[in-house]
Design a protein around this motif. Structure first.
Motif, PDB file in Angstrom:
ATOM      1  N   TRP A  89       0.817  -1.223   0.000  1.00  0.00           N
ATOM      2  CA  TRP A  89       0.000   0.000   0.000  1.00  0.00           C
ATOM      3  C   TRP A  89       0.847   1.268   0.000  1.00  0.00           C
ATOM      4  CZ3 TRP A  89       0.798   2.978   4.280  1.00  0.00           C
ATOM      5  CH2 TRP A  89       1.175   2.358   5.478  1.00  0.00           C
ATOM      6  N   ARG A  90       2.060   1.194   0.541  1.00  0.00           N
ATOM      7  CA  ARG A  90       2.940   2.376   0.502  1.00  0.00           C
ATOM      8  C   ARG A  90       3.334   2.696  -0.944  1.00  0.00           C
ATOM      9  NH1 ARG A  90       4.379  -0.020   5.387  1.00  0.00           N
ATOM     10  NH2 ARG A  90       4.243   1.413   7.187  1.00  0.00           N
ATOM     11  N   GLU A  91       3.542   1.655  -1.715  1.00  0.00           N
ATOM     12  CA  GLU A  91       3.849   1.829  -3.134  1.00  0.00           C
ATOM     13  C   GLU A  91       2.655   2.470  -3.855  1.00  0.00           C
ATOM     14  OE1 GLU A  91       3.581  -1.230  -6.757  1.00  0.00           O
ATOM     15  OE2 GLU A  91       5.156  -1.779  -5.323  1.00  0.00           O
ATOM     16  N   LEU A  92       1.448   2.060  -3.487  1.00  0.00           N
ATOM     17  CA  LEU A  92       0.244   2.622  -4.107  1.00  0.00           C
ATOM     18  C   LEU A  92       0.035   4.080  -3.706  1.00  0.00           C
ATOM     19  CD1 LEU A  92      -2.181  -0.421  -3.707  1.00  0.00           C
ATOM     20  CD2 LEU A  92      -1.326   0.521  -5.862  1.00  0.00           C
ATOM     21  N   LEU A  93       0.291   4.410  -2.448  1.00  0.00           N
ATOM     22  CA  LEU A  93       0.185   5.815  -2.010  1.00  0.00           C
ATOM     23  C   LEU A  93       1.132   6.685  -2.828  1.00  0.00           C
ATOM     24  CD1 LEU A  93       0.021   5.594   1.914  1.00  0.00           C
ATOM     25  CD2 LEU A  93      -1.879   5.926   0.320  1.00  0.00           C
ATOM     26  N   LYS A  94       2.317   6.170  -3.065  1.00  0.00           N
ATOM     27  CA  LYS A  94       3.301   6.914  -3.853  1.00  0.00           C
ATOM     28  C   LYS A  94       2.845   7.035  -5.304  1.00  0.00           C
ATOM     29  CE  LYS A  94       8.287   7.152  -4.732  1.00  0.00           C
ATOM     30  NZ  LYS A  94       9.600   6.499  -4.499  1.00  0.00           N
ATOM     31  N   VAL A 103      -6.724   3.799  -4.099  1.00  0.00           N
ATOM     32  CA  VAL A 103      -5.638   2.988  -3.519  1.00  0.00           C
ATOM     33  C   VAL A 103      -6.217   1.778  -2.793  1.00  0.00           C
ATOM     34  CG1 VAL A 103      -3.909   2.945  -1.669  1.00  0.00           C
ATOM     35  CG2 VAL A 103      -3.903   4.827  -3.326  1.00  0.00           C
ATOM     36  N   LEU A 104      -7.237   2.001  -1.983  1.00  0.00           N
ATOM     37  CA  LEU A 104      -7.842   0.907  -1.214  1.00  0.00           C
ATOM     38  C   LEU A 104      -8.421  -0.171  -2.130  1.00  0.00           C
ATOM     39  CD1 LEU A 104      -9.639   2.975   1.590  1.00  0.00           C
ATOM     40  CD2 LEU A 104      -7.514   1.664   1.804  1.00  0.00           C
ATOM     41  N   SER A 105      -8.957   0.253  -3.278  1.00  0.00           N
ATOM     42  CA  SER A 105      -9.520  -0.724  -4.217  1.00  0.00           C
ATOM     43  C   SER A 105      -8.443  -1.553  -4.899  1.00  0.00           C
ATOM     44  CB  SER A 105     -10.374  -0.003  -5.277  1.00  0.00           C
ATOM     45  OG  SER A 105      -9.564   0.682  -6.212  1.00  0.00           O
ATOM     46  N   LEU A 106      -7.202  -1.041  -4.898  1.00  0.00           N
ATOM     47  CA  LEU A 106      -6.096  -1.741  -5.560  1.00  0.00           C
ATOM     48  C   LEU A 106      -5.244  -2.564  -4.596  1.00  0.00           C
ATOM     49  CD1 LEU A 106      -4.970   1.101  -8.001  1.00  0.00           C
ATOM     50  CD2 LEU A 106      -6.207  -0.994  -8.602  1.00  0.00           C
ATOM     51  N   ILE A 107      -5.436  -2.385  -3.294  1.00  0.00           N
ATOM     52  CA  ILE A 107      -4.660  -3.142  -2.301  1.00  0.00           C
ATOM     53  C   ILE A 107      -4.827  -4.657  -2.465  1.00  0.00           C
ATOM     54  CG2 ILE A 107      -4.561  -3.714   0.176  1.00  0.00           C
ATOM     55  CD1 ILE A 107      -4.690  -0.716   0.760  1.00  0.00           C
ATOM     56  N   PRO A 108      -6.008  -5.173  -2.853  1.00  0.00           N
ATOM     57  CA  PRO A 108      -6.137  -6.629  -3.025  1.00  0.00           C
ATOM     58  C   PRO A 108      -5.256  -7.191  -4.145  1.00  0.00           C
ATOM     59  CG  PRO A 108      -8.302  -5.576  -2.956  1.00  0.00           C
ATOM     60  CD  PRO A 108      -7.298  -4.481  -3.039  1.00  0.00           C
ATOM     61  N   ASN A 109      -4.597  -6.288  -4.923  1.00  0.00           N
ATOM     62  CA  ASN A 109      -3.859  -6.703  -6.115  1.00  0.00           C
ATOM     63  C   ASN A 109      -4.814  -7.437  -7.061  1.00  0.00           C
ATOM     64  OD1 ASN A 109      -1.598  -6.815  -7.744  1.00  0.00           O
ATOM     65  ND2 ASN A 109      -0.745  -8.625  -6.775  1.00  0.00           N
ATOM     66  N   PRO A 110      -5.943  -6.777  -7.384  1.00  0.00           N
ATOM     67  CA  PRO A 110      -7.027  -7.457  -8.101  1.00  0.00           C
ATOM     68  C   PRO A 110      -6.736  -7.690  -9.576  1.00  0.00           C
ATOM     69  CG  PRO A 110      -7.539  -5.130  -7.892  1.00  0.00           C
ATOM     70  CD  PRO A 110      -6.254  -5.360  -7.127  1.00  0.00           C
TER      71      PRO A 110
END
Length: 242
Positions: A109-114, A140-147
């Motif tokens: 998630w840190r990578e996604l925040l960036k 970001v939250l929707s992408l955390i599952p690595n969907p």
């Protein structure tokens, strides 16, 4: 096809919210569901995800039934809704960490925040974020599952022009990596830039299904915004336009 929807209909009492919806989505593409407020976009997505029961029709996501295989799908599908409600006191890092714990193989998630330029908000409370920052957090939250598939509802609402384009670049990159995206949007420039195929709904019925180029070709207009208004007849319902 990674998503297949056949004969989907949904009624609320005697009112038809979605009327015989049919479409399919290829892996690694962006599919847009368009229409005025009340056209049936949100109801369609909720039925497709299995959070609402349709009255008729069949739905397949990743060769699974969203009603009976929800646990398996949950690990492979990301969802971001426009009206996302979270505890206002919770910090960005806390909600990201809590979300990560739900999934078997979450993305960093840190990578996604960036990636979405809000890494400096990691220790901030959600309530302190601007509307645009909050919207990017929801993505970001929707992408955390690595969907494999992500559903995005009005993804750039509240973002300024530069931030919107930055989000487009990220989504294009994710698409090139194989992510399938289903989105709703009231920004026709966004639809033109991102969508491989679209469906336009009017009062629950499909009035167009195909590419943006075909929509323009089959209308009396050259600009897609005018084309969209012509298909959806939103110009007759100005009060509904956002």
């Amino acid at each position: 096809m990674i998503i297949k929807v056949q004969g989907l209909s949904k009624l609320y009492g005697n009112k038809i919210a979605v009327d015989n919806l049919n479409f399919s989505v290829k892996k690694g593409t962006v599919f847009g569901i368009l229409g005025a407020n009340g056209a049936g976009k949100s109801t369609s997505i909720e039925c497709i995800l299995g959070t609402k029961k349709s009255n008729s029709g069949t739905i397949s996501i990743l060769d699974m039934d969203p009603r009976t295989d929800r646990k398996q799908l949950f690990q492979r599908v990301g969802v971001q809704f426009q009206e996302s409600n979270y505890q206002q006191e919770i910090r960005v890092d806390e909600i990201c960490e809590e979300t990560s714990c739900i999934y078997k193989e979450p993305r960093d998630w840190r990578e996604l925040l960036k990636l979405f330029s809000i890494e400096d908000k990691e220790k901030s409370q959600v309530r302190s974020l601007s509307g645009g920052e909050r919207q990017r957090l929801f993505i970001v939250l929707s992408l955390i599952p690595n969907p494999e598939i992500v559903f995005l509802d009005e993804l750039t609402t509240g973002l300024d022009a530069r931030a919107r384009r930055d989000v487009w670049k990220v989504l294009k990159k994710l698409k090139s990596m194989g992510l399938t995206i289903v989105l709703t949007s009231h920004f026709m420039d966004e639809v033109e830039v991102l969508c491989d195929q679209i469906i336009i709904l009017k009062k629950g019925k499909t009035v167009f299904y195909g590419t943006v180029e075909d929509a323009i070709k089959n209308s009396p207009y050259d600009k897609f915004e005018d084309v969209y208004l012509w298909y959806s007849e939103e110009e007759e319902n100005v009060d509904e336009i956002i």
